[in-house]
Scaffold this active site. Sequence first.
Site, PDB file in Angstrom:
ATOM      1  N   CYS A   2      24.717   9.334 -27.059  1.00 26.79           N
ATOM      2  CA  CYS A   2      25.054   9.523 -25.650  1.00 26.79           C
ATOM      3  C   CYS A   2      23.819   9.377 -24.761  1.00 26.79           C
ATOM      4  O   CYS A   2      22.709   9.683 -25.176  1.00 26.79           O
ATOM      5  CB  CYS A   2      25.617  10.911 -25.437  1.00 26.79           C
ATOM      6  N   ARG A  27      21.474   2.394 -26.888  1.00 27.03           N
ATOM      7  CA  ARG A  27      21.529   3.606 -27.699  1.00 27.03           C
ATOM      8  C   ARG A  27      22.831   3.703 -28.493  1.00 27.03           C
ATOM      9  O   ARG A  27      22.909   4.464 -29.444  1.00 27.03           O
ATOM     10  CB  ARG A  27      21.426   4.838 -26.788  1.00 27.03           C
ATOM     11  N   TRP A  74      29.019   8.628 -27.057  1.00 25.29           N
ATOM     12  CA  TRP A  74      29.180   8.196 -28.455  1.00 25.29           C
ATOM     13  C   TRP A  74      29.986   9.310 -29.102  1.00 25.29           C
ATOM     14  O   TRP A  74      29.509  10.425 -29.283  1.00 25.29           O
ATOM     15  CB  TRP A  74      27.804   8.045 -29.103  1.00 25.29           C
ATOM     16  N   ASN A 100      24.798  15.678 -23.331  1.00 32.60           N
ATOM     17  CA  ASN A 100      24.376  15.123 -24.621  1.00 32.60           C
ATOM     18  C   ASN A 100      24.170  16.289 -25.574  1.00 32.60           C
ATOM     19  O   ASN A 100      23.574  17.287 -25.184  1.00 32.60           O
ATOM     20  CB  ASN A 100      23.027  14.405 -24.512  1.00 32.60           C
ATOM     21  N   GLY A 101      24.597  16.133 -26.813  1.00 31.98           N
ATOM     22  CA  GLY A 101      24.393  17.187 -27.808  1.00 31.98           C
ATOM     23  C   GLY A 101      25.722  17.697 -28.329  1.00 31.98           C
ATOM     24  O   GLY A 101      26.765  17.043 -28.168  1.00 31.98           O
ATOM     25  N   GLU A 478      15.760  -1.171 -47.601  1.00 30.16           N
ATOM     26  CA  GLU A 478      15.783  -1.550 -46.190  1.00 30.16           C
ATOM     27  C   GLU A 478      16.609  -2.831 -45.993  1.00 30.16           C
ATOM     28  O   GLU A 478      17.395  -2.933 -45.042  1.00 30.16           O
ATOM     29  CB  GLU A 478      14.349  -1.713 -45.670  1.00 30.16           C
ATOM     30  N   LYS A 482      19.858  -3.068 -43.588  1.00 28.36           N
ATOM     31  CA  LYS A 482      19.888  -4.024 -42.473  1.00 28.36           C
ATOM     32  C   LYS A 482      21.114  -4.918 -42.600  1.00 28.36           C
ATOM     33  O   LYS A 482      21.829  -5.173 -41.649  1.00 28.36           O
ATOM     34  CB  LYS A 482      18.605  -4.868 -42.536  1.00 28.36           C
ATOM     35  N   GLU A 485      24.468  -2.985 -41.956  1.00 29.72           N
ATOM     36  CA  GLU A 485      24.700  -2.469 -40.606  1.00 29.72           C
ATOM     37  C   GLU A 485      25.039  -3.569 -39.607  1.00 29.72           C
ATOM     38  O   GLU A 485      25.835  -3.336 -38.699  1.00 29.72           O
ATOM     39  CB  GLU A 485      23.564  -1.567 -40.116  1.00 29.72           C
ATOM     40  N   HIS A 501      22.518   0.866 -66.335  1.00 28.99           N
ATOM     41  CA  HIS A 501      23.022   2.226 -66.513  1.00 28.99           C
ATOM     42  C   HIS A 501      24.328   2.454 -65.757  1.00 28.99           C
ATOM     43  O   HIS A 501      24.706   3.604 -65.525  1.00 28.99           O
ATOM     44  CB  HIS A 501      21.943   3.228 -66.094  1.00 28.99           C
ATOM     45  N   LYS A 601      21.488   3.965 -31.519  1.00 27.50           N
ATOM     46  CA  LYS A 601      20.059   3.718 -31.707  1.00 27.50           C
ATOM     47  C   LYS A 601      19.314   5.025 -31.976  1.00 27.50           C
ATOM     48  O   LYS A 601      18.419   5.075 -32.802  1.00 27.50           O
ATOM     49  CB  LYS A 601      19.498   3.052 -30.441  1.00 27.50           C
TER      50      LYS A 601
END
Length: 606
Positions: A2, A27, A74, A100-101, A478, A482, A485, A501, A601
Amino acid sequence: MCGIVGYIGKKNASDFLLEALKKLEYRGYDSAGIAICDTKINVIKKAGRINVLKKAISDAKDFCGNSGIGHTRWATHGKPSDINAHPHVGRSGKIAIVHNGIIENYIVLKKSLIKKNIKFISETDSEIIAAMIDYLYEDDIFSAVIKTVCSLEGSFALGILCSDFPDKIIAVKKESPIIIGIGDNENYIASDIYAFADRTKHIYRLDECEIAVLGASEVNFYNFQGKKIEKNMAEIDWEIGSSEKDGFEHFMLKEIMEQPEAIKKTLLLRCVKNDIVINELNKSYLESLNKICIVACGSSYHVGMAARYAFEKIVRIATNVELASEFRYRSPIIDKNTLVIIISQSGETADSLAALRESKRRGAKTLAIVNVVGSSIASEANFVVYTWAGIEVAVATTKAYSAQLSVMYALSLYISKVLNRISKEKFEVYFQDLISLPNLIEEVLKSKDQVFKIAQKYSQADNVFFIGRGVDYAVCMEGSLKFKEVSYIHSEAYAAGELKHGTISLVENGTIVIALATDPRLFEKTISNIREVRARGALCIAITTKENFNAISSVADDILCVPKIHSIMMPSLTVIPLQLFAYYVALLHKRDIDKPRNLAKSVTVE
Ligand code: M6R
């Protein structure tokens, strides 16, 4: 996540608010809204992109006023919808808030307000804030705000409007960032400095449990007891960087291409005259250390995974790498002899911030590696080393990851030198490798057309495995993150030695395996793992050094080469083709590359 923006001045607030919300789009969000105050409060809020909101505002008549607040949401509590979007308004219509929060005790508070006949229309936790201020408000908005914030549990940054005071906006901070910008007869609030960085360089950061009351030409600060406090204004004296695409189709590609520059800038102040300067950590402190814990989330955690090899090899201090979301709830064995390194691009990640606080509580010293100056993690850590990657807009991090890695290499070299754990000659070799990274990355970036062709060949994959050993495995983590996403295609990173295994049962005709094989000590072993997957029908893209091209060509379907450098710094090179591969596959699938679905973000809630 948010985003909050706010304006008070002489102009029409919605112009700034829309522009500022657009800047916070990166964001991540799913709905957006604005409340404007003239003689009364008007709210327009919409699920979807800012353009939908913009259209609704331009269609509306009389949506103007000199004060206003805006929000990108968000979703956490309740689906993305017009009703759940912020701002939320109390039942009198006089109070509007953006939040926000997360309000942890909102159910208890909501029940008690429902008993007082107050109705709720959204599924959000945030609506309780508007309802409560509204319920407590008689004629003193400030006291209603104070009483409300003192009864809230959880994290909150707030922007508040009251139609009885159209010449004021109020900002509140507890565990979620909010910044005040000072303009010329106009002032701003925002959860993120980029919202107004082109308008003013003069800012105040609210600290924990502080409130700001803004007029067009003055700002006053208070604590949660209502006592006036003095704060020092800060000046932004660093370059924020361009947040334009500069001709690139996506920010992600632009930022991939900016990596040499990001590393150069980051190392500029740290690599001076053949030496590394990190004066923040002095010799007597470093001599007291017996443990290093690297704590982070997502890609920043992957930086820690890759850097561990450098710390173990040349610093020779026990080094753990931990996910912040796990670390904060364990009983980590850390004390004053432990250095906890928190890596975070945004400096606002809720779990990383909580891990930092927990580390300090247990007596450890904390070092933040952060890209955003003055962010919460930077402000609270004992020591800070900034990365200078500039603003990173694409949700999928690339240049911040690379800048963080370069700082971690520099840090490992610095500590090993100060503690006399490295010979002069070896230091010199590593140092030269470190400062050659920007040029070598430039060289790897030239293979982008080759990566595009490989992406075309394999873009229809349903599943992709990334395998490697040692430091190559850390890069696979990584590369896989990437890839998934931005492409929305399932992928997994596996330590190549672990395949047998269990995971190898998933390999069948046509499975795509991306194998990293750069470490000379482990090269032959990885080749054996490639043979094993190929024998079961997998197609293999190998990433290795130019010297190994012939050796790997008999087992790989496609090969991407990077220049040779010492193994511990190899992640800085091998990650580049993986970023490009993820980008191009996502491009071919027409994904929303810079703002992938469901992602944010800056993850400022747990
Ligand atoms: O801002 P931070 O570095 O603390 O963020 C941590 C993760 O959320 C972040 O690295 C995330 O995994 C990346 N955006 C993935 O590309």
